[in-house]
Design a protein around this motif. Structure first.
Motif, short mmCIF file in Angstrom:
data_model
loop_
_atom_site.label_atom_id
_atom_site.label_comp_id
_atom_site.label_asym_id
_atom_site.label_seq_id
_atom_site.Cartn_x
_atom_site.Cartn_y
_atom_site.Cartn_z
N ALA A 203 2.16 -23.22 -4.52
CA ALA A 203 3.65 -23.00 -4.60
C ALA A 203 4.24 -23.35 -3.25
O ALA A 203 5.48 -23.32 -3.10
CB ALA A 203 4.12 -21.61 -4.94
N GLU A 204 3.33 -23.30 -2.23
CA GLU A 204 3.78 -23.67 -0.77
C GLU A 204 4.90 -22.60 -0.26
O GLU A 204 5.68 -22.82 0.30
CB GLU A 204 4.50 -25.18 -0.68
CG GLU A 204 3.44 -26.22 -1.14
CD GLU A 204 4.28 -27.72 -1.28
OE1 GLU A 204 5.49 -27.74 -1.19
OE2 GLU A 204 3.68 -28.68 -1.72
N LYS A 205 4.44 -21.45 -0.50
CA LYS A 205 5.29 -20.28 -0.09
C LYS A 205 4.30 -19.40 1.06
O LYS A 205 2.89 -19.38 0.80
CB LYS A 205 5.61 -19.40 -1.36
CG LYS A 205 6.41 -20.09 -2.14
CD LYS A 205 7.93 -20.37 -1.57
CE LYS A 205 8.76 -21.01 -2.54
NZ LYS A 205 10.03 -21.46 -2.14
N SER A 206 4.76 -18.73 1.84
CA SER A 206 4.22 -17.85 2.95
C SER A 206 4.88 -16.48 2.57
O SER A 206 5.99 -16.15 2.88
CB SER A 206 4.35 -18.36 4.24
OG SER A 206 3.87 -17.38 5.01
N ARG A 207 3.87 -15.79 1.85
CA ARG A 207 4.41 -14.25 1.59
C ARG A 207 3.09 -13.53 1.90
O ARG A 207 2.21 -13.89 1.34
CB ARG A 207 4.84 -14.14 0.06
CG ARG A 207 6.23 -14.77 -0.35
CD ARG A 207 7.42 -14.36 0.46
NE ARG A 207 8.53 -15.15 -0.20
CZ ARG A 207 8.92 -16.29 0.33
NH1 ARG A 207 8.28 -16.76 1.74
NH2 ARG A 207 10.23 -16.81 -0.18
N PRO A 208 3.35 -12.15 2.41
CA PRO A 208 2.27 -11.16 2.33
C PRO A 208 2.14 -10.52 1.01
O PRO A 208 2.74 -10.71 0.06
CB PRO A 208 2.65 -9.94 3.27
CG PRO A 208 4.51 -10.28 3.11
CD PRO A 208 4.70 -11.46 3.17
N ILE A 209 0.79 -10.27 0.76
CA ILE A 209 0.30 -9.57 -0.63
C ILE A 209 0.02 -8.32 -0.21
O ILE A 209 -0.67 -7.85 0.65
CB ILE A 209 -0.98 -10.40 -1.24
CG1 ILE A 209 -0.74 -11.99 -1.39
CG2 ILE A 209 -1.48 -9.67 -2.29
CD1 ILE A 209 -2.10 -12.70 -1.79
N LEU A 210 0.85 -7.39 -0.95
CA LEU A 210 0.96 -5.91 -0.68
C LEU A 210 0.22 -5.50 -1.97
O LEU A 210 0.73 -5.40 -3.07
CB LEU A 210 2.49 -5.60 -0.63
CG LEU A 210 2.58 -4.18 -0.31
CD1 LEU A 210 1.94 -3.60 1.04
CD2 LEU A 210 4.20 -4.00 -0.21
N SER A 211 -0.75 -4.41 -1.50
CA SER A 211 -1.24 -3.66 -2.55
C SER A 211 -0.38 -2.40 -2.80
O SER A 211 -0.46 -1.56 -1.84
CB SER A 211 -2.88 -3.30 -2.06
OG SER A 211 -3.33 -2.45 -3.21
N LEU A 212 -0.27 -1.98 -3.95
CA LEU A 212 0.74 -0.92 -4.19
C LEU A 212 -0.42 0.02 -5.46
O LEU A 212 -1.35 -0.46 -6.13
CB LEU A 212 1.56 -1.24 -5.24
CG LEU A 212 2.71 -2.32 -4.55
CD1 LEU A 212 3.65 -2.47 -5.43
CD2 LEU A 212 3.33 -1.57 -3.22
N PRO A 213 -0.44 1.32 -5.04
CA PRO A 213 -1.23 2.06 -6.02
C PRO A 213 -0.72 2.09 -7.53
O PRO A 213 0.49 1.82 -7.90
CB PRO A 213 -0.48 3.72 -5.68
CG PRO A 213 -0.02 3.49 -4.11
CD PRO A 213 0.49 1.91 -4.11
N TYR A 214 -1.78 2.30 -8.38
CA TYR A 214 -1.41 2.10 -9.90
C TYR A 214 -0.35 2.92 -10.27
O TYR A 214 0.74 2.45 -11.29
CB TYR A 214 -2.75 2.35 -10.84
CG TYR A 214 -3.72 1.20 -10.70
CD1 TYR A 214 -3.35 0.04 -11.48
CD2 TYR A 214 -4.79 1.22 -9.94
CE1 TYR A 214 -4.12 -0.99 -11.29
CE2 TYR A 214 -5.86 0.41 -10.05
CZ TYR A 214 -5.31 -0.78 -10.77
OH TYR A 214 -6.43 -1.88 -10.93
N GLN A 215 -0.07 4.14 -9.79
CA GLN A 215 0.80 5.01 -10.17
C GLN A 215 2.21 4.57 -9.76
O GLN A 215 3.40 4.70 -10.56
CB GLN A 215 0.76 6.71 -9.26
CG GLN A 215 -0.49 7.25 -9.85
CD GLN A 215 -0.40 7.52 -11.38
OE1 GLN A 215 0.62 7.84 -11.89
NE2 GLN A 215 -1.39 7.42 -12.13
N VAL A 216 2.41 3.62 -8.81
CA VAL A 216 3.78 2.95 -8.44
C VAL A 216 4.02 2.05 -9.62
O VAL A 216 5.30 1.91 -9.90
CB VAL A 216 3.66 2.56 -7.20
CG1 VAL A 216 4.73 1.76 -6.79
CG2 VAL A 216 3.60 3.59 -5.91
N GLY A 217 2.85 1.29 -9.93
CA GLY A 217 3.23 0.19 -10.81
C GLY A 217 3.76 1.00 -12.03
O GLY A 217 4.49 0.35 -13.03
N LEU A 218 3.09 1.98 -12.44
CA LEU A 218 3.27 2.87 -13.78
C LEU A 218 4.99 3.29 -13.77
O LEU A 218 5.49 3.34 -14.79
CB LEU A 218 2.30 4.09 -14.08
CG LEU A 218 1.08 3.59 -14.16
CD1 LEU A 218 0.03 4.78 -14.43
CD2 LEU A 218 0.82 2.93 -15.58
#
Length: 375
Positions: free
Chosen positions: A252-267
């Motif tokens: 996609a020719e994008k520069s973005r950091p990939i941030l890991s989140l805890p599963y609890q945040v996703g829930l």
């Protein structure tokens, strides 16, 4: 006026009518592959709202039959009439969001209704399920996929079940979605480190396999391989979820950091977002929980109940297309699966052709992309 003697009519090949239930992303690939493979194939699109996809396929001529709207497999009403004269039925219907009761009615009872009607019509049923299908799963999506599989094989024993991993191609709902999210978000999220595994499979390869399986009614060799079997469909490469985000950003020719989140945040996000109208940012608790498990083809496959996806593709190449060119070389099982890196540049970033909708010519056959939704 001359006419053929009655005995001559038996030599005229009959049309093969395929009913595709569900007018989403994958339906476009299947319909176009069936039409390209033989002038004898006709396709009927059936769903609640098939008109948009039907209009996109209308240029294919009279092999695309008038669409049937307002089809609701959860009720089963009208399925017997819909499937009259069908030689093959492809059930693509699935949902990603909803109550447990809705999942039951669509992915379990709906699958059962289609299986019963297909068997009554004498049609070959190809049922699209998902890797992870398990009738004992606490996740409604996987639970009802598993129950649906059981119902399909109970009521249509010669059906073939395909369990894809993540499906990609122009018009998909994964890479396209995250490429769009990268336009608006300062980072792309993954949960739990993004370590869960996926084996993305190209929609064009799935369509080829479905075309092959549709021959089982008239080809004993195909029938012997696929009837009553489960086919787990994955591509040539296994990636972590984080690696899929990296692929998305690259093409996609994008520069973005990939941030890991805890599963609890996703829930917690899912608890809020799943209550809102579905949109680009929608995520549900069920989807977050699914990311805790790998989504790859079983290795080794259960020998008596399963058939290898790559083996099906390699054993039965596409029908010959009239051409002065020499026939293409047969491919091995290692060569028949299309890598994501070959396709993603065609619909992500500045290299995308025609807004992400592409007609591909590969191996003597037309392969097409199209936008849509599952089911």
């Amino acid at each position: 006026m001359s006419s053929l003697p009655p005995s001559s009519f038996s030599a005229i090949p009959a049309k093969n009518k395929t009913v595709i239930i569900g007018a989403g992303f994958l339906a476009s690939y299947i319909a176009k592959t069936l039409v390209a493979s033989s002038s004898r194939n006709t396709v009927l699109l059936a769903s609640r709202n098939p008109e948009k996809l039907h209009s996109k396929l209308s240029h294919l001529g009279n092999q695309i039959l008038p669409a049937k709207a307002n089809v609701d497999i959860s009720k089963g009403e009208g399925l017997d009439e819909l499937l009259k004269g069908a030689s093959t039925v492809v059930n693509l219907v699935g949902i990603m969001h909803g109550s447990p009761a809705l999942f039951d009615s669509v992915q379990w009872k709906g699958a059962q209704n289609v299986a019963q009607a297909s068997e009554k019509a004498g049609a070959k049923l190809i049922h699209i399920s998902a890797i992870g299908a398990d009738p004992t799963s606490p996740i409604d999506y996987w639970r009802t996929k598993g129950l649906g599989e059981q119902a399909v094989l109970e009521f249509s024993p010669k059906a073939t079940i395909i369990r894809p991993s993540l499906v990609f191609g122009p018009g998909d709902g994964f890479f396209t979605r995250f490429a769009n999210l990268a336009k608006y978000l300062p980072f792309l999220p993954v949960f739990g480190g993004g370590t869960s595994l996926f084996q993305p499979v190209y929609a064009g390869d799935l369509a080829k396999a479905i075309e092959i399986i549709s021959r089982s009614s008239s080809d004993p060799e195909v029938a012997a391989m696929v009837d009553g079997k489960i086919c787990e469909a994955g591509g040539p490469t296994v990636y972590t979820y984080k690696e899929l985000m990296q692929l998305t950003l690259k093409y996609a020719e994008k520069s973005r950091p990939i941030l890991s989140l805890p599963y609890q945040v996703g829930l917690l996000q899912g608890l809020v977002l799943e209550r809102l109208p579905e949109n680009l940012f929608t995520v549900t608790r069920s989807q977050v929980n699914q990311l805790r498990s790998n989504n790859i083809v079983a290795d080794p496959l259960p020998s008596t109940t399963h058939v290898s996806f790559a083996k099906v593709l390699a054993a039965f190449p596409p029908p010959a297309v009239p051409s002065s060119a020499p026939p293409p070389k047969a491919k091995t099982e290692a060569e028949v699966l299309t890598p994501a890196e070959e396709i993603l540049p065609e619909y992500l970033g500045s290299g995308a052709e025609d807004g992400g909708v592409l007609e591909r010519v590969k191996g003597g056959k037309r392969m097409h992309g199209g936008k849509g939704f599952q089911g």
